[in-house]
Structure formats: C-alpha cells, structure tokens
Design a protein around this motif. Structure first.
Motif, mmCIF file in Angstrom:
data_model
loop_
_atom_site.group_PDB
_atom_site.id
_atom_site.type_symbol
_atom_site.label_atom_id
_atom_site.label_comp_id
_atom_site.label_asym_id
_atom_site.label_seq_id
_atom_site.Cartn_x
_atom_site.Cartn_y
_atom_site.Cartn_z
ATOM 1 N N VAL A 201 0.865 -1.181 0.000
ATOM 2 C CA VAL A 201 0.000 0.000 0.000
ATOM 3 C C VAL A 201 0.899 1.227 0.000
ATOM 4 O O VAL A 201 1.587 1.511 0.980
ATOM 5 C CB VAL A 201 -0.945 0.021 1.226
ATOM 6 N N ARG A 202 0.910 1.946 -1.112
ATOM 7 C CA ARG A 202 1.723 3.156 -1.236
ATOM 8 C C ARG A 202 0.930 4.372 -0.791
ATOM 9 O O ARG A 202 -0.294 4.443 -0.995
ATOM 10 C CB ARG A 202 2.196 3.333 -2.681
ATOM 11 N N LEU A 203 1.636 5.339 -0.210
ATOM 12 C CA LEU A 203 0.973 6.540 0.289
ATOM 13 C C LEU A 203 1.724 7.785 -0.168
ATOM 14 O O LEU A 203 2.950 7.860 -0.047
ATOM 15 C CB LEU A 203 0.914 6.531 1.822
ATOM 16 N N GLU A 266 6.960 11.235 -10.518
ATOM 17 C CA GLU A 266 6.636 10.957 -11.922
ATOM 18 C C GLU A 266 6.701 9.473 -12.231
ATOM 19 O O GLU A 266 6.548 9.064 -13.381
ATOM 20 C CB GLU A 266 7.618 11.709 -12.833
ATOM 21 N N SER A 267 6.919 8.653 -11.220
ATOM 22 C CA SER A 267 7.038 7.217 -11.436
ATOM 23 C C SER A 267 5.674 6.590 -11.708
ATOM 24 O O SER A 267 4.640 7.135 -11.302
ATOM 25 C CB SER A 267 7.661 6.557 -10.205
ATOM 26 N N PRO A 268 5.653 5.466 -12.400
ATOM 27 C CA PRO A 268 4.373 4.765 -12.594
ATOM 28 C C PRO A 268 3.687 4.447 -11.275
ATOM 29 O O PRO A 268 2.454 4.491 -11.182
ATOM 30 C CB PRO A 268 4.786 3.485 -13.333
ATOM 31 N N GLU A 269 4.479 4.157 -10.244
ATOM 32 C CA GLU A 269 3.906 3.839 -8.938
ATOM 33 C C GLU A 269 3.140 5.030 -8.359
ATOM 34 O O GLU A 269 2.066 4.871 -7.779
ATOM 35 C CB GLU A 269 5.010 3.401 -7.974
ATOM 36 N N ALA A 270 3.697 6.226 -8.539
ATOM 37 C CA ALA A 270 3.022 7.422 -8.040
ATOM 38 C C ALA A 270 1.749 7.700 -8.827
ATOM 39 O O ALA A 270 0.718 8.096 -8.263
ATOM 40 C CB ALA A 270 3.957 8.624 -8.104
ATOM 41 N N LEU A 271 1.820 7.495 -10.117
ATOM 42 C CA LEU A 271 0.679 7.806 -10.974
ATOM 43 C C LEU A 271 -0.480 6.847 -10.759
ATOM 44 O O LEU A 271 -1.617 7.159 -11.100
ATOM 45 C CB LEU A 271 1.120 7.793 -12.440
#
Length: 301
Positions: A201-203, A266-271
């Motif tokens: 789970v990214r935040l 700008e990473s895919p994970e952030a998007l």
C-alpha cells in the motif's frame, strides 16, 4: 467485526505508531503497546488505558512474552537496521508467539522488485531487505507493507534554522509530497485490524511542493519571515557530517534531495497510487499547512 480483534503496536511513542494505535482502537480492536520503556508517556494516547509491555525489536527474545501476554494476533512494526539479520529473528519470534499478520512501515522509494534494489540506495534497500525477510517468514498473504513517501515531519530537521530565520539547503527547488505521519498511522492502523486487498500500500501526500515553498508556509503559520539560502553540495555535506550523520547517509541524503529530487512523483507507482489515505483511513489526507498549524508548537520549542 474486525478481522484482527487483538493487535500489538511497536513504536507507539512515535507519531506514526501512536496514530496507528489510536486508529486500531477506533476500529474496535484491543490494542497493546510494545515499548522499550513502558513508563515513557505518550501524550496523544494518554486518554486511553492501553496495556503496555516491555519489548524491543532488536532483542527478539523480549517479544515472546509481550505478544503472548497481550494475546495479539497482528502486529505493526517499523524497520530496525544495523545487522545482517534484517529483522528475521524478530519476525520469527513474533510468528512463534502467535502473531499471524504483520503491517510493516516501509519506503515508497522501493520502485523495483525488492530483490533488485541497488544497495547504494541505502534507505529503500534496507527496507527491501526486511520485506524479503517478511516474505520468507510470513508469506505474502500474511503481511502488508505500507510505503509512504516524503514525511512532512522531515521539516523538523530545519527547526533550529527556522527559529533563526534563515534556512540553508542544497536544492530548495526539490519537490516532494509532504505526507503527514498521522495519515500514515491511520492507514496502518486500519489495515492492522481489517487487512488489505493487496500486500503493498503506497501513500503520497495530497499536494506537491518545493522545500522552499514548504519553508515559506511554515513561516506564514509562525508569523515569521524565513529566508531560504541555497548552499553547495559540499557545504550541505559538511553540515550533515557535523551533525553526526554517517558518511553513507550523507551521500544518500544528497542523492535524494539533489540528484533525483522528486523524481518518484513521476514514477508509474506514483501515478497509480490513487488516494489510499481516503481508501483505508476513510478521511481526506492532511494538507501541509494544516500539518504545520497542528505542529506549530514543535517548531518553537
């Protein structure tokens, strides 16, 4: 009915751990606190009579009695580094004592497979090693790794400079997300009780701004004009070394705030992260100005 009715929280004296404990309590679980020093007060939790147990994640032998006496089936833990074990002993002790599910506070900056993180990328690499240990000891169905990005509380490192009215930084234009510890803890506490439909789970915080803009907001809340000065990489390294930061961490810090400043945004994970604070904690994430107002006294003491 909570998935885990009896949980134990390590690190409850910290902002994230205390918020996780409070959230798990509010979700209906029986919550115990595992602490190196159980007599240490936790002001934000003083209104709730939590049971406290002496335990230290660096000493696996202390975990068994605490977990068994508490009857906990789920545990919130944070990373403890400094040896080659990467918490395997602690994880094995927790599992043997009856903990079935673990929530681990990790790092957003793990942006590849945990076994492919570059060892020179110190902070994500160390967290990745614990995640590897979690996978080996518990298996992916029995843990969740919560990966927040840039903590708003990192600005406390500039507290004395802010009090002087002049902050020196090697790259004031570095852009970050400034997530609050409270939000991280609320997400972790909710997952600790109810689990999650995913094991990562990214935040992210709700807004992106530069370090210079963050200092300006702090100044506005404090009613002070704070000057931001740009210093060289070498000057920043010297300041960190003088503050007792290890050479490895000096290099990692400068790499993080200069060379790849804000690139994770700008990473895919952030998007694809979405609003996980709202999803798991059931409230909108705290904006940076709100966080500063809530913590105003801590910048002044």
């Amino acid at each position: 009915m909570p998935k885990y009715n009896n949980v134990i929280v390590f690190g409850a004296t910290g902002d994230v751990g205390s918020a996780a404990a409070l959230q798990a309590h509010n979700e209906g679980a029986t919550v115990s606190l595992a602490m190196r020093n159980p007599s240490k007060p936790i002001p934000s939790l003083a209104h709730i009579p939590f049971e406290k147990y002496q335990a230290d994640l660096t000493q696996p032998e202390t975990l068994t009695a605490a977990v068994r006496e508490a009857g906990a089936k789920a545990a919130f833990i944070y990373g403890v580094f400094g040896d080659q074990d990467y918490m395997r002993g602690a994880l094995q002790a927790l599992k043997a004592a009856g903990v079935e599910f673990v929530v681990f506070l990790s790092s957003f900056l793990i942006l590849t497979d945990i076994r492919h993180v570059d060892p020179s990328d110190l902070v994500p690499w160390e967290h990745a090693q614990v995640e590897i240990a979690l996978e080996e000891v518990y298996g992916r169905d029995s843990y969740v790794t919560v990966r927040p990005a840039f903590y708003a509380s990192n600005m406390f490192h500039q507290k004395h400079a802010i009090q002087r009215g002049e902050v020196e930084m090697p790259n004031p234009e570095s852009r970050f997300d400034f997530i609050s510890s409270r939000d991280i803890g609320h997400v972790a506490g909710s997952i600790l009780v109810h689990g999650a439909g995913e094991y990562i789970v990214r935040l992210l915080g709700p807004e992106n701004m530069t370090l210079g803009e963050a200092v300006e907001i702090i100044g506005e809340v404090l009613g002070e004009k704070i000057r931001v000065m740009t210093i060289s990489r070498e000057e920043a390294a010297a300041q960190l070394a003088a503050a007792g930061v290890s050479p490895q961490m000096v290099q990692w810090h400068l790499f993080n705030v200069i060379d790849r400043a804000g690139s994770y945004l700008e990473s895919p994970e952030a998007l694809t992260t979405g609003d996980n604070v709202l999803r798991y904690a059931h409230h909108s994430p705290q904006r940076f100005r709100q966080w500063v107002q809530e913590n105003k006294a801590r910048f002044l003491d």
